[in-house]
Scaffold this motif. Structure first.
Motif, PDB file in Angstrom:
ATOM      1  N   ASN A  82     -34.420  -0.181  37.862  1.00  0.00           N
ATOM      2  CA  ASN A  82     -35.151  -0.790  36.738  1.00  0.00           C
ATOM      3  C   ASN A  82     -34.852  -2.282  36.643  1.00  0.00           C
ATOM      4  N   ILE A  83     -33.594  -2.642  36.801  1.00  0.00           N
ATOM      5  CA  ILE A  83     -33.200  -4.051  36.697  1.00  0.00           C
ATOM      6  C   ILE A  83     -33.904  -4.879  37.759  1.00  0.00           C
ATOM      7  N   ARG A  84     -34.032  -4.314  38.955  1.00  0.00           N
ATOM      8  CA  ARG A  84     -34.622  -5.068  40.060  1.00  0.00           C
ATOM      9  C   ARG A  84     -36.145  -5.140  39.975  1.00  0.00           C
ATOM     10  N   LYS A  85     -36.791  -4.112  39.444  1.00  0.00           N
ATOM     11  CA  LYS A  85     -38.247  -3.996  39.554  1.00  0.00           C
ATOM     12  C   LYS A  85     -39.023  -4.365  38.305  1.00  0.00           C
ATOM     13  N   ARG A  86     -38.423  -4.242  37.119  1.00  0.00           N
ATOM     14  CA  ARG A  86     -39.169  -4.552  35.906  1.00  0.00           C
ATOM     15  C   ARG A  86     -39.196  -6.059  35.664  1.00  0.00           C
ATOM     16  N   SER A  87     -40.110  -6.483  34.816  1.00  0.00           N
ATOM     17  CA  SER A  87     -40.272  -7.914  34.555  1.00  0.00           C
ATOM     18  C   SER A  87     -38.990  -8.486  33.949  1.00  0.00           C
ATOM     19  N   SER A  88     -38.757  -9.766  34.219  1.00  0.00           N
ATOM     20  CA  SER A  88     -37.528 -10.396  33.731  1.00  0.00           C
ATOM     21  C   SER A  88     -37.486 -10.411  32.209  1.00  0.00           C
ATOM     22  N   SER A  89     -38.639 -10.559  31.551  1.00  0.00           N
ATOM     23  CA  SER A  89     -38.651 -10.585  30.092  1.00  0.00           C
ATOM     24  C   SER A  89     -38.241  -9.229  29.517  1.00  0.00           C
ATOM     25  N   GLU A  90     -38.727  -8.130  30.127  1.00  0.00           N
ATOM     26  CA  GLU A  90     -38.371  -6.801  29.648  1.00  0.00           C
ATOM     27  C   GLU A  90     -36.896  -6.508  29.892  1.00  0.00           C
ATOM     28  N   VAL A  91     -36.414  -6.878  31.075  1.00  0.00           N
ATOM     29  CA  VAL A  91     -35.010  -6.623  31.400  1.00  0.00           C
ATOM     30  C   VAL A  91     -34.086  -7.438  30.497  1.00  0.00           C
ATOM     31  N   ASP A  92     -34.458  -8.696  30.235  1.00  0.00           N
ATOM     32  CA  ASP A  92     -33.640  -9.527  29.340  1.00  0.00           C
ATOM     33  C   ASP A  92     -33.592  -8.920  27.936  1.00  0.00           C
ATOM     34  N   TYR A  93     -34.705  -8.366  27.489  1.00  0.00           N
ATOM     35  CA  TYR A  93     -34.738  -7.718  26.178  1.00  0.00           C
ATOM     36  C   TYR A  93     -33.807  -6.505  26.160  1.00  0.00           C
ATOM     37  N   LEU A  94     -33.838  -5.722  27.244  1.00  0.00           N
ATOM     38  CA  LEU A  94     -32.959  -4.565  27.343  1.00  0.00           C
ATOM     39  C   LEU A  94     -31.493  -4.985  27.361  1.00  0.00           C
ATOM     40  N   PHE A  95     -31.185  -6.032  28.100  1.00  0.00           N
ATOM     41  CA  PHE A  95     -29.803  -6.527  28.128  1.00  0.00           C
ATOM     42  C   PHE A  95     -29.344  -6.911  26.726  1.00  0.00           C
ATOM     43  N   ASP A  96     -30.223  -7.574  25.968  1.00  0.00           N
ATOM     44  CA  ASP A  96     -29.857  -7.992  24.619  1.00  0.00           C
ATOM     45  C   ASP A  96     -29.639  -6.784  23.708  1.00  0.00           C
ATOM     46  N   LEU A  97     -30.483  -5.765  23.871  1.00  0.00           N
ATOM     47  CA  LEU A  97     -30.301  -4.533  23.093  1.00  0.00           C
ATOM     48  C   LEU A  97     -28.971  -3.879  23.422  1.00  0.00           C
ATOM     49  N   ILE A  98     -28.652  -3.825  24.705  1.00  0.00           N
ATOM     50  CA  ILE A  98     -27.391  -3.208  25.121  1.00  0.00           C
ATOM     51  C   ILE A  98     -26.207  -3.993  24.573  1.00  0.00           C
ATOM     52  N   ARG A  99     -26.290  -5.311  24.650  1.00  0.00           N
ATOM     53  CA  ARG A  99     -25.179  -6.162  24.209  1.00  0.00           C
ATOM     54  C   ARG A  99     -24.951  -6.057  22.704  1.00  0.00           C
ATOM     55  N   THR A 100     -26.023  -6.089  21.942  1.00  0.00           N
ATOM     56  CA  THR A 100     -25.877  -6.145  20.481  1.00  0.00           C
ATOM     57  C   THR A 100     -25.844  -4.761  19.828  1.00  0.00           C
ATOM     58  N   GLY A 101     -26.453  -3.769  20.472  1.00  0.00           N
ATOM     59  CA  GLY A 101     -26.604  -2.475  19.825  1.00  0.00           C
ATOM     60  C   GLY A 101     -25.591  -1.425  20.233  1.00  0.00           C
ATOM     61  N   VAL A 102     -25.364  -1.281  21.523  1.00  0.00           N
ATOM     62  CA  VAL A 102     -24.525  -0.181  22.002  1.00  0.00           C
ATOM     63  C   VAL A 102     -23.087  -0.278  21.489  1.00  0.00           C
ATOM     64  N   PRO A 103     -22.394  -1.395  21.654  1.00  0.00           N
ATOM     65  CA  PRO A 103     -21.002  -1.439  21.181  1.00  0.00           C
ATOM     66  C   PRO A 103     -20.886  -1.133  19.692  1.00  0.00           C
ATOM     67  N   ALA A 104     -21.803  -1.684  18.887  1.00  0.00           N
ATOM     68  CA  ALA A 104     -21.725  -1.472  17.439  1.00  0.00           C
ATOM     69  C   ALA A 104     -21.931  -0.007  17.079  1.00  0.00           C
ATOM     70  N   LYS A 105     -22.891   0.638  17.724  1.00  0.00           N
ATOM     71  CA  LYS A 105     -23.171   2.039  17.410  1.00  0.00           C
ATOM     72  C   LYS A 105     -21.992   2.938  17.779  1.00  0.00           C
ATOM     73  N   VAL A 106     -21.415   2.693  18.932  1.00  0.00           N
ATOM     74  CA  VAL A 106     -20.306   3.539  19.374  1.00  0.00           C
ATOM     75  C   VAL A 106     -19.064   3.290  18.529  1.00  0.00           C
ATOM     76  N   GLU A 107     -18.747   2.034  18.269  1.00  0.00           N
ATOM     77  CA  GLU A 107     -17.554   1.735  17.474  1.00  0.00           C
ATOM     78  C   GLU A 107     -17.713   2.249  16.044  1.00  0.00           C
ATOM     79  N   ARG A 108     -18.926   2.158  15.499  1.00  0.00           N
ATOM     80  CA  ARG A 108     -19.168   2.607  14.128  1.00  0.00           C
ATOM     81  C   ARG A 108     -18.980   4.116  13.979  1.00  0.00           C
ATOM     82  N   SER A 109     -19.209   4.848  15.044  1.00  0.00           N
ATOM     83  CA  SER A 109     -19.095   6.307  14.978  1.00  0.00           C
ATOM     84  C   SER A 109     -17.667   6.766  14.703  1.00  0.00           C
ATOM     85  N   ARG A 110     -16.690   5.997  15.136  1.00  0.00           N
ATOM     86  CA  ARG A 110     -15.270   6.328  15.013  1.00  0.00           C
ATOM     87  C   ARG A 110     -14.918   7.664  15.694  1.00  0.00           C
TER      88      ARG A 110
END
Length: 251
Positions: A82-110
């Motif tokens: 996916n990283i190699r084949k999808r458009s750079s704008s879509e991949v950058d959006y996914l990276f931002d979601l992963i960076r800002t969303g995943v750590p917070a959701k997992v840490e918040r779960s405790r």
């Protein structure tokens, strides 16, 4: 920013053909598919908003599984392909979601300890560091969540083999499978019992092939953001029925 959610429902397992979900999987794998199609069907301005809805929905899934006593989960987030084949704008959006969303959701779960399977060198530095910090911050928690990010199945297995040989030197053929399993990323329970794939696709797209060799597979026609708690119950009941039938055959 608007958060897309699916309203939680109380636990009411509905087994196919009336069979109760008496046997639960210990380790569930989820292929979250259909975010973009869901966004288009919902008339959203950008398909990328489907990815945000899907990322938010992960938190719902983790809560449902915890309430059912399932403490080992593996989720397909983003493949190396996916990283190699999808458009750079879509991949950058996914990276931002992963960076800002995943750590917070997992840490918040405790509850969930975060593990990453994949090549983090494919991610921007800020995204990689955020995930590494989240893994360190959640060490020792009772639940284990493995996210496939920058994931390539062949690389995953090959990397485990290299690790075994580097640590142990020559390994006997009888000992090699167990050694490879132990070297794979993820929590202490590697083998996946049930794979759930959403969006109606009937394939597993290289989802943890070593860990999934004995897994039951449940395909749901729901797009991932629309996959609800009752849909999870149906998947668990399907698994229970299959295991009950298999057990009866071997009596």
């Amino acid at each position: 920013m608007r958060r897309f959610t699916v309203a939680p429902r109380p636990f009411r397992a509905r087994a196919p053909r009336g069979v109760p979900p008496t046997v639960l999987p210990r380790h569930v794998g989820v292929i979250m598919d259909g975010n973009r199609r869901w966004a288009r069907a919902a008339g959203l301005a950008s398909p990328s908003l489907g990815h945000r809805a899907g990322a938010d929905h992960l938190e719902d899934l983790l809560g449902w599984l915890r309430r059912r006593g399932i403490d080992h989960v593996s989720v397909y987030v983003l493949s190396a392909d996916n990283i190699r084949k999808r458009s750079s704008s879509e991949v950058d959006y996914l990276f931002d979601l992963i960076r800002t969303g995943v750590p917070a959701k997992v840490e918040r779960s405790r509850w969930w300890q975060l593990h990453i399977a994949g090549d983090l060198s494919l991610l921007p530095d800020e995204c990689r560091v955020a995930l590494e910090d989240a893994m360190a911050a959640t060490t020792g928690r009772p639940g284990h969540l493995t996210l496939a990010i920058g994931y390539d199945p062949k690389h995953d297995v090959a990397s485990a083999i290299r690790t075994v040989l580097r640590r142990n030197g020559p390994v006997t053929p009888d000992d090699l499978p167990a050694a490879i399993t132990a070297a794979l990323p993820g929590g202490p329970v590697k083998d996946i019992d049930l794979i759930i794939r959403t969006s109606g696709e009937r394939r597993i797209s290289g989802f943890f092939p070593w860990q999934s060799q004995r897994a039951e597979i449940h395909f749901s026609d729901k797009m991932w953001p629309a996959f609800g708690e009752r849909d999870l119950d149906a998947a668990l009941a399907d698994y229970s029925e299959r295991k009950t039938v298999i057990s009866a055959r071997h009596r």
